[in-house]
Every structure is written in C-alpha cells, then in structure tokens.
Motif scaffolding. Structure first.
Motif, PDB file in Angstrom:
ATOM      1  N   ASP A 130       0.812  -1.215   0.000  1.00 40.66           N
ATOM      2  CA  ASP A 130       0.000   0.000   0.000  1.00 40.66           C
ATOM      3  C   ASP A 130       0.848   1.269   0.000  1.00 40.66           C
ATOM      4  O   ASP A 130       0.308   2.369  -0.183  1.00 40.66           O
ATOM      5  N   ARG A 154     -10.368  -3.126  -4.463  1.00 46.50           N
ATOM      6  CA  ARG A 154      -9.803  -2.282  -3.399  1.00 46.50           C
ATOM      7  C   ARG A 154      -9.481  -0.884  -3.924  1.00 46.50           C
ATOM      8  O   ARG A 154      -9.804   0.126  -3.296  1.00 46.50           O
ATOM      9  N   ASP A 155      -8.793  -0.833  -5.066  1.00 43.09           N
ATOM     10  CA  ASP A 155      -8.359   0.459  -5.596  1.00 43.09           C
ATOM     11  C   ASP A 155      -9.539   1.317  -6.034  1.00 43.09           C
ATOM     12  O   ASP A 155      -9.516   2.541  -5.870  1.00 43.09           O
ATOM     13  N   ARG A 158     -10.940   2.877  -2.939  1.00 43.92           N
ATOM     14  CA  ARG A 158     -10.057   3.904  -2.382  1.00 43.92           C
ATOM     15  C   ARG A 158     -10.051   5.151  -3.265  1.00 43.92           C
ATOM     16  O   ARG A 158     -10.199   6.268  -2.774  1.00 43.92           O
ATOM     17  N   GLU A 164     -11.478   2.839   2.362  1.00 38.52           N
ATOM     18  CA  GLU A 164     -10.367   1.902   2.521  1.00 38.52           C
ATOM     19  C   GLU A 164     -10.916   0.529   2.900  1.00 38.52           C
ATOM     20  O   GLU A 164     -11.704   0.404   3.844  1.00 38.52           O
TER      21      GLU A 164
END
Length: 272
Positions: A130, A154-155, A158, A164
């Motif tokens: 990360d 995930r990205d 975010r 997150e």
C-alpha cells in the motif's frame, strides 16, 4: 532475460544504484533466493537468509536488518528463482508474491520488491504494498496479489469512493484444491470482514458501486468486479488487462451482489 514489467512505479529509477546492486546479488546467489534492504539513504545492503529452504524461500533475521539499516528500512527486496523439476524441466520463477511475501510486506509496511532470476540474470523488481504508487484502474496488467481482481476492487473503493478496505494474504492458486486440503473460499468468507454486506436486487436494478462475486473455472467464488453504471462493470481477469465490460455479458453471474456498508445507495460513479 525476462521481459520488462508493464507499469513503472518509479522506484527502480529512484533507487537505481540499490536495485542494480540487488540484481547482481540475486544473480550471484541463483538458484537460491537472495535479498536485502534499502536504507533511508537509498543504499542496498545484502542480507543472509535464515530460511530452512533457501531455494524456495528467503527470510531475513530482524536483528541483521536492524544492524544494517536501523529500525526501519526504506524498502525490502528479494528474488524468486527459476528451478528444475524432477523431470529436469526448467520451471520459471513465480512472477507474483507468495502468501508469505504478502504477509511480511504487510507486517513491515514498506515497499517490497521481487526480482525474477534465471541462469541468465535478474529482472528489475516488481513492487507491491500500500506504500507503492498504484497503476490506473483501466489497462493494468495482471499480477496475482498485486494487480488482480480483488486489488482492482480495493483500488476502486479507495480512489473513486474514498473507502479503505483491507487486503487479504493469498497464494496465487488459493481457490484450487490441494492434496488433503479443501480449496479456500476467500471471497465468501471475507467479504463481511472487508466491510461488505450482501444485497438482494433484481438483475436490472443494480446500483453503481455494487460488487459482483462469481466463480471462473473454480469450485469456489474466485472473481469480483464493480458495477460502475451505464451498463458497465470494471473487473480484471487473470492473464488480461483490467477493463470495462458490458454487464449483460456477466449478468448470469451477477446474482451474488455485495456493497460496502459505507457506500451510499445514491452514490454517483465518476467516469473512468
């Protein structure tokens, strides 16, 4: 020599002298794995391995790491090596992190680089963690545990939704059954831990930000993507680049939907 990697995180240029020193160290140590650390001044320090199997693993003693670079290194490097199987066939180095690599990187929370080494030499390392710059959501090449379908989910959360979600340690073939062990079911077991809840919607009522989980040539759920609106999903299949695809193509698999509990249902997805 193995091919260069598709995305340049900038760290190989930033630490060029250290990376070149690591590559020389790794090539000299082949077929054993080799590694070391980059200190806060950008210098590489080769370290000895305390792994029981130095062909397949590399492990640095914390005392040696602290002795060469102080309490916290700037980065950690090691190699994955080609090997020879029982029939004498050359097996290429694993081009993604192992579960232990991922676990160690998370524990140290610094950029982690892995060089691929054959008898002909070592590549520039690929980087993960990360603390490392991420590639664009679209068009990224596939590397399990670094740039795969879960990494893309995930990205997206975010970068697009400002949410997150945790990463999960995983082997490259975690969904495959191994002798004497059942296949892992990481998506089914982990989506609640990652902050997602299952949602029940008609297939024509999907909202931007809903995530689908499905099975692709696997006995368990092993693929995920995000519905981004406009009839499109964002996902990343193994061996391909991340892409937007028509949701209709995947509609038969979209009956298992989850949504992050912090994502409002009226969320408007920005155009990718």
């Amino acid at each position: 020599m193995l091919a260069a990697f598709a995305f340049d995180h900038g760290l190989n240029d930033r630490w060029r002298a250290a990376v070149d020193a690591h590559k020389a160290h790794a090539a000299e140590a082949w077929p054993q794995e080799a590694g070391g650390v980059i200190d806060q001044e950008g210098r590489y320090h080769a370290c000895s391995s305390i792994a029981a199997d130095k062909i397949a693993h590399f492990e640095i003693h914390e005392d040696e790491m602290e002795a060469v670079c102080g309490h916290r290194p700037a980065a950690i490097l090691h190699s994955h090596c080609s090997s020879e199987d029982e029939q004498g066939k050359i097996v290429p180095p694993q081009d993604c992190p192992s579960a232990q690599d991922m676990r160690s990187q998370m524990d140290w929370a610094v950029p982690w680089g892995i060089s691929l080494v054959t008898e002909g030499g070592a590549t520039d390392p690929f980087w993960f963690g990360d603390q490392v710059e991420r590639p664009a959501l679209l068009g990224r090449s596939f590397r399990h545990g670094v740039d795969d379908c879960y990494s893309l989910v995930r990205d997206w959360h975010r970068q697009v939704a400002g949410i997150e979600i945790p990463d999960f340690v995983r082997e490259p073939d975690w969904w495959a059954p191994h002798e004497g062990e059942p296949p892992l079911d990481l998506y089914a077991q982990g989506f609640e831990q990652a902050g997602f809840v299952r949602v029940d919607r008609g297939r024509d009522s999907i909202l931007a930000g809903d995530c689908f989980i499905c099975s692709v040539r696997s006995p368990v759920l092993n693929h995920a993507g995000v519905y981004i609106g406009g009839g499109l999903i964002l996902h990343h299949l193994a061996g391909m680049c991340s892409a937007r695809d028509p949701a209709a193509v995947w509609r038969p698999k979209l009956d298992f939907l989850v949504r992050h509990r912090d994502l409002p249902e009226d969320f408007v997805c920005s155009e990718l």
